[in-house]
Design an enzyme around this catalytic site. Structure first.
Site, PDB file in Angstrom:
ATOM      1  N   ASP A  18      60.462  36.935  79.965  1.00 54.04           N
ATOM      2  CA  ASP A  18      59.518  38.193  79.455  1.00 54.04           C
ATOM      3  C   ASP A  18      58.406  38.367  80.664  1.00 54.04           C
ATOM      4  OD1 ASP A  18      61.135  37.805  77.263  1.00 54.04           O
ATOM      5  OD2 ASP A  18      59.551  36.471  76.275  1.00 54.04           O
ATOM      6  N   GLU A 172      62.116  46.466  71.605  1.00 56.54           N
ATOM      7  CA  GLU A 172      60.928  45.550  71.690  1.00 56.54           C
ATOM      8  C   GLU A 172      60.744  45.673  73.331  1.00 56.54           C
ATOM      9  OE1 GLU A 172      62.731  41.856  70.774  1.00 56.54           O
ATOM     10  OE2 GLU A 172      64.064  41.875  72.412  1.00 56.54           O
TER      11      GLU A 172
END
Length: 523
Positions: A18, A172
């Site tokens: 991420d 997302e």
């Protein structure tokens, strides 16, 4: 003609998922998710986007990082975003264990970072940006936009619905950028595994309406036979020369079908070009050609790591599950050694004393010199239900395998009093040849259990009590993979103690199993 300069992916190998990046002048700073590990949110610095050095952890104090002992594996800190605005660095993230978002700030990204400002809004993956009027916008997975005060978390406006992708599941990791008179919304969809994809839309106003890119998704490896899979969760940054780049996560599966990935989701880099007002990014490979005019880094990334525990504090690369109480470790009780004190009696439940680092290479060797009168050793772990351990206790060394609900001692030997060297080797398994014509050939290639036929690697534990390294056990690495254990993390190699105390003279990590002191894996 000279060949075009290249760089290699991943630019940050191992369990560093991420990624989010920002630039301040000629310096780049990158952060990653840390989940249940303390300290949280590793932060890296680079001058070229290719060679990265960890300079600290953003959430490095218990007052910033609330991870109770019952925090499940792969919970905790999800998807941070880092931004630089008006001379201040902002980091926003979500502590999923307590379901609260938090913002911390710093003027020096190496720290210290402020105490958190907490606030509650739905979903995860928060991101910050500022408009031309100085308003701060918070974007969340889903996707929704909020105008907020970053100093307090107060919401002034929102939720304002945004474009939610092309229809893939889990839209997302949204990020908003103001580029050339447009607002661009970058997001990922399809889930953070083999269906992962990056899509983009744009608008003249931060409030929409949004126009999707005609070539969406602009990046995906789904259905493609490439060594890097699950590409997504991306962030964009420009360099001082006007080139654009994308950082993103990817995985590198190994073994026969279905393949397994053991290092977790890793940080990749790809150049971005612009065509007709849209970002374009090609497939992400292990070797990438640099854009014209961009030089390859002159300083190669360090692959080997040795810690002699001579400093007055632990290096920021060391992590521990959930917390690291002061009473569990010391660098001063025995100068030049790391002393660990047991706070939990087993690695099978939260609370054990563990200090570890991420496994960053498929083929690697890690070793320690340890002395204990209690029960301690070296572990290769994903979580409390998936770990292999080489443990010394009461004059006996044992290799333990914990796989789901099962725990088994697979090897043991006597050891003398005093320091012993413990080591673990991971070596990628060779796949079977296309044609295997006999049971004898299968056994010759794979061993009687076939562990080199389908799994991603072989994990070997060795012990040296002064008369040379001896192999105690060789185990199938597939059981320490995300496909078996589930979750969002990768392997961690750790020193631990579950009874009494243990002292560690050094920790050595080598990116090649046969380099330095690392013994070769036995067939």
């Amino acid at each position: 003609m000279l060949p075009a300069p290249i760089f290699r992916n991943p630019v940050i190998p191992g369990f560093f998922p991420d990624p989010s990046v920002c630039r301040a002048g000629e310096d780049y700073y990158l952060v990653c998710s840390s989940f249940e590990y303390f300290p949280g949110v590793p932060i890296f610095h680079s001058r070229d986007l290719i060679s990265w050095r960890q300079i600290g952890n953003v959430l490095d104090r218990p007052s910033q990082l609330d991870l109770p002992a019952d925090t499940y594996a792969s919970r905790g800190i999800f998807a941070p975003t880092i931004r630089h605005h008006d001379g201040v660095f902002y980091l926003v993230t979500t502590n999923v264990r307590i379901w609260r978002h938090l913002i911390v700030t710093a003027t020096d990204p190496a720290g210290p970072w402020s105490e958190p400002v907490y606030f509650q809004l739905p979903l995860i993956d928060p991101s910050l940006t500022w408009d031309d009027d100085g308003n701060c916008w918070l974007t969340l997975a889903g996707t929704s936009n909020y105008r907020i005060d970053p100093a307090t978390g107060e919401v002034f406006e929102g939720p304002i619905p945004l474009w939610s992708g092309t229809g893939g599941q889990y839209p997302e990791s949204p990020h908003l950028y103001r580029i050339g008179g447009w607002w661009y919304l970058l997001l990922s969809e399809g889930g953070t595994h083999t269906g992962h994809a990056v899509s983009v839309a744009r608008s003249r106003s931060v409030r929409g309406p949004w126009e999707p890119a005609p070539a969406n998704p602009i990046l995906t490896h789904r259905g493609l036979q490439r060594p890097i899979q699950a590409t997504g969760h991306a962030d964009l940054v420009d360099d001082p020369s006007g080139n654009w780049w994308m950082v993103l996560l990817g995985i590198r599966p190994r073994g026969q079908w279905p393949p397994f990935h053991v290092l977790g989701r890793e940080t990749m880099l790809a150049p971005v070009r612009w065509e007709d007002g849209w970002p374009v990014v090609g497939p992400v490979d292990e070797e990438m050609v640099l854009p014209p005019g961009v030089a390859a880094p002159t300083v190669p990334a360090a692959l080997d790591v040795r810690d002699d525990f001579d400093a007055d504090r632990l290096d920021p690369s060391w992590i521990s599950p959930r917390s690291r109480p002061d009473e569990s470790w010391s660098l001063t009780d025995r100068p030049g050694w790391l002393t660990l004190t047991a706070l939990g009696s087993t690695l099978d439940r939260p609370g054990a004393t563990i200090v570890g680092r991420r496994q960053q290479h498929h083929d690697c060797w890690a070793g320690v010199r340890m002395e204990t009168t209690g029960r301690a050793g070296l572990t290769l772990r994903i979580d409390e239900a998936h770990h292999y351990d080489l443990e010394v206790s009461e004059g006996t060394a044992r290799v333990w395998a914990r796989i789901g609900p099962l725990r088994q001692s697979v090897a043991e030997c006597a050891v003398p009093d005093g320091p012993v060297d413990l080591a673990v080797t991971a070596r990628s398994a060779d796949p079977l040849p296309p044609t295997v014509t006999s049971a004898e050939q299968f056994t010759e290639r794979s061993g009687p259990l076939g562990i080199r036929a389908a799994g991603p690697d072989t994990v070997t534990f060795t012990l040296d009590a002064g008369d040379g390294p001896a192999v105690l056990a060789a185990l199938d690495g597939r059981y320490l993979s995300t496909e078996v254990a589930a979750g969002f993390t990768g392997r961690v190699i750790g020193m631990y103690v579950t009874e009494g105390t243990a002292a560690f003279d050094w920790f050595d990590y080598r990116a090649q199993p046969d380099a330095g002191p690392g013994p070769a894996t036995a067939d």
